[in-house]
Design a protein around this motif. Structure first.
Motif, PDB file in Angstrom:
ATOM      1  N   SER A 164       0.896  -1.303  -0.038  1.00 45.15           N
ATOM      2  CA  SER A 164      -0.078  -0.109  -0.083  1.00 45.15           C
ATOM      3  C   SER A 164       1.013   1.129  -0.090  1.00 45.15           C
ATOM      4  O   SER A 164       0.307   2.427  -0.266  1.00 45.15           O
ATOM      5  CB  SER A 164      -0.951   0.032   1.189  1.00 45.15           C
ATOM      6  N   GLU A 165       2.057   1.099   0.345  1.00 47.55           N
ATOM      7  CA  GLU A 165       2.924   2.151   0.502  1.00 47.55           C
ATOM      8  C   GLU A 165       3.755   2.611  -0.835  1.00 47.55           C
ATOM      9  O   GLU A 165       3.806   1.803  -1.736  1.00 47.55           O
ATOM     10  CB  GLU A 165       3.913   2.295   1.710  1.00 47.55           C
ATOM     11  N   GLY A 166       4.056   3.757  -1.213  1.00 42.98           N
ATOM     12  CA  GLY A 166       4.817   4.022  -2.374  1.00 42.98           C
ATOM     13  C   GLY A 166       3.933   4.250  -3.595  1.00 42.98           C
ATOM     14  O   GLY A 166       2.919   4.259  -3.646  1.00 42.98           O
ATOM     15  N   GLU A 167       4.385   5.024  -4.431  1.00 41.59           N
ATOM     16  CA  GLU A 167       3.866   5.309  -5.621  1.00 41.59           C
ATOM     17  C   GLU A 167       3.969   4.244  -6.689  1.00 41.59           C
ATOM     18  O   GLU A 167       5.121   3.488  -6.857  1.00 41.59           O
ATOM     19  CB  GLU A 167       4.544   6.885  -6.181  1.00 41.59           C
ATOM     20  N   VAL A 168       2.892   3.925  -7.501  1.00 44.29           N
ATOM     21  CA  VAL A 168       3.031   2.936  -8.569  1.00 44.29           C
ATOM     22  C   VAL A 168       3.528   3.666  -9.921  1.00 44.29           C
ATOM     23  O   VAL A 168       2.923   4.797 -10.241  1.00 44.29           O
ATOM     24  CB  VAL A 168       1.666   2.396  -8.760  1.00 44.29           C
ATOM     25  N   THR A 169       4.383   3.190 -10.375  1.00 42.68           N
ATOM     26  CA  THR A 169       4.962   3.771 -11.844  1.00 42.68           C
ATOM     27  C   THR A 169       4.391   2.933 -12.828  1.00 42.68           C
ATOM     28  O   THR A 169       3.731   1.836 -12.770  1.00 42.68           O
ATOM     29  CB  THR A 169       6.330   3.869 -11.765  1.00 42.68           C
ATOM     30  N   ALA A 170       4.685   3.744 -13.951  1.00 42.02           N
ATOM     31  CA  ALA A 170       4.231   2.859 -15.277  1.00 42.02           C
ATOM     32  C   ALA A 170       5.153   1.632 -15.391  1.00 42.02           C
ATOM     33  O   ALA A 170       4.553   0.676 -15.944  1.00 42.02           O
ATOM     34  CB  ALA A 170       4.503   3.775 -16.543  1.00 42.02           C
ATOM     35  N   GLU A 171       6.277   1.712 -14.901  1.00 35.67           N
ATOM     36  CA  GLU A 171       7.339   0.653 -15.153  1.00 35.67           C
ATOM     37  C   GLU A 171       6.681  -0.743 -14.362  1.00 35.67           C
ATOM     38  O   GLU A 171       6.730  -1.855 -14.709  1.00 35.67           O
ATOM     39  CB  GLU A 171       8.738   0.980 -14.673  1.00 35.67           C
ATOM     40  N   ASP A 172       6.326  -0.185 -13.283  1.00 33.26           N
ATOM     41  CA  ASP A 172       5.683  -1.386 -12.227  1.00 33.26           C
ATOM     42  C   ASP A 172       4.434  -1.954 -13.099  1.00 33.26           C
ATOM     43  O   ASP A 172       4.365  -3.394 -12.924  1.00 33.26           O
ATOM     44  CB  ASP A 172       5.050  -0.720 -11.032  1.00 33.26           C
ATOM     45  N   VAL A 173       3.571  -1.242 -13.539  1.00 28.27           N
ATOM     46  CA  VAL A 173       2.361  -1.869 -14.189  1.00 28.27           C
ATOM     47  C   VAL A 173       3.037  -2.706 -15.492  1.00 28.27           C
ATOM     48  O   VAL A 173       2.283  -3.676 -15.860  1.00 28.27           O
ATOM     49  CB  VAL A 173       1.414  -0.663 -14.846  1.00 28.27           C
ATOM     50  N   VAL A 174       3.931  -2.302 -16.135  1.00 25.99           N
ATOM     51  CA  VAL A 174       4.509  -3.080 -17.461  1.00 25.99           C
ATOM     52  C   VAL A 174       4.908  -4.257 -16.880  1.00 25.99           C
ATOM     53  O   VAL A 174       4.627  -5.442 -17.365  1.00 25.99           O
ATOM     54  CB  VAL A 174       5.438  -2.352 -18.202  1.00 25.99           C
ATOM     55  N   LEU A 175       5.777  -4.356 -15.800  1.00 28.96           N
ATOM     56  CA  LEU A 175       6.345  -5.519 -15.246  1.00 28.96           C
ATOM     57  C   LEU A 175       5.614  -6.570 -14.754  1.00 28.96           C
ATOM     58  O   LEU A 175       5.513  -7.631 -14.822  1.00 28.96           O
ATOM     59  CB  LEU A 175       7.661  -5.353 -14.044  1.00 28.96           C
ATOM     60  N   ALA A 176       4.369  -5.956 -13.985  1.00 30.28           N
ATOM     61  CA  ALA A 176       3.381  -6.805 -13.480  1.00 30.28           C
ATOM     62  C   ALA A 176       2.628  -7.428 -14.630  1.00 30.28           C
ATOM     63  O   ALA A 176       1.964  -8.488 -14.490  1.00 30.28           O
ATOM     64  CB  ALA A 176       2.309  -5.902 -12.648  1.00 30.28           C
ATOM     65  N   TRP A 229       1.156   2.715 -22.817  1.00 27.32           N
ATOM     66  CA  TRP A 229      -0.031   1.882 -22.557  1.00 27.32           C
ATOM     67  C   TRP A 229      -0.192   1.987 -21.039  1.00 27.32           C
ATOM     68  O   TRP A 229      -1.290   2.060 -20.554  1.00 27.32           O
ATOM     69  CB  TRP A 229       0.420   0.417 -22.884  1.00 27.32           C
ATOM     70  N   ALA A 230       0.833   1.744 -20.241  1.00 22.29           N
ATOM     71  CA  ALA A 230       0.982   1.749 -18.837  1.00 22.29           C
ATOM     72  C   ALA A 230       0.431   3.034 -18.310  1.00 22.29           C
ATOM     73  O   ALA A 230      -0.263   3.303 -17.393  1.00 22.29           O
ATOM     74  CB  ALA A 230       2.236   1.091 -18.123  1.00 22.29           C
ATOM     75  N   GLU A 231       0.886   4.311 -18.872  1.00 25.04           N
ATOM     76  CA  GLU A 231       0.731   5.441 -18.396  1.00 25.04           C
ATOM     77  C   GLU A 231      -0.876   5.753 -18.519  1.00 25.04           C
ATOM     78  O   GLU A 231      -1.367   6.416 -17.629  1.00 25.04           O
ATOM     79  CB  GLU A 231       1.553   6.497 -19.160  1.00 25.04           C
ATOM     80  N   ARG A 232      -1.348   5.410 -19.835  1.00 24.33           N
ATOM     81  CA  ARG A 232      -2.669   5.586 -20.165  1.00 24.33           C
ATOM     82  C   ARG A 232      -3.620   4.953 -18.895  1.00 24.33           C
ATOM     83  O   ARG A 232      -4.591   5.372 -18.360  1.00 24.33           O
ATOM     84  CB  ARG A 232      -3.224   5.147 -21.257  1.00 24.33           C
ATOM     85  N   ARG A 233      -3.196   3.711 -18.744  1.00 19.62           N
ATOM     86  CA  ARG A 233      -3.883   2.785 -17.927  1.00 19.62           C
ATOM     87  C   ARG A 233      -3.936   3.363 -16.267  1.00 19.62           C
ATOM     88  O   ARG A 233      -4.896   3.397 -15.554  1.00 19.62           O
ATOM     89  CB  ARG A 233      -3.325   1.268 -17.716  1.00 19.62           C
TER      90      ARG A 233
END
Length: 63
Positions: free
Chosen positions: A21-33, A45-49
């Motif tokens: 729950s802590e910390g900022e979610v980045t576009a890189e996090d979304v891509v890797l997940a 794509w991740a930034e739009r999402r």
């Protein structure tokens, strides 16, 4: 690495994925997940999402 080791058995280091729950979610996090390679197109794509769904963009991808 052991010659008999399966490369698919390697674990992604914590420094590459950020969950919790802590910390900022980045576009890189979304891509890797999502299992995608980090490319300009996948980051867009991740930034739009993220813009559309916020933190849920990552939460929806994690088991």
């Amino acid at each position: 690495m052991n010659a008999d080791a399966n490369p698919d058995d390697r674990v992604t280091p914590d420094s590459r994925l950020h969950t919790g729950s802590e910390g900022e979610v980045t576009a890189e996090d979304v891509v890797l997940a999502s299992g995608r390679e980090i490319t300009p197109k996948s980051l867009e794509w991740a930034e739009r999402r993220l813009a559309e769904k916020g933190r849920a963009a990552l939460d929806e991808l994690l088991p």
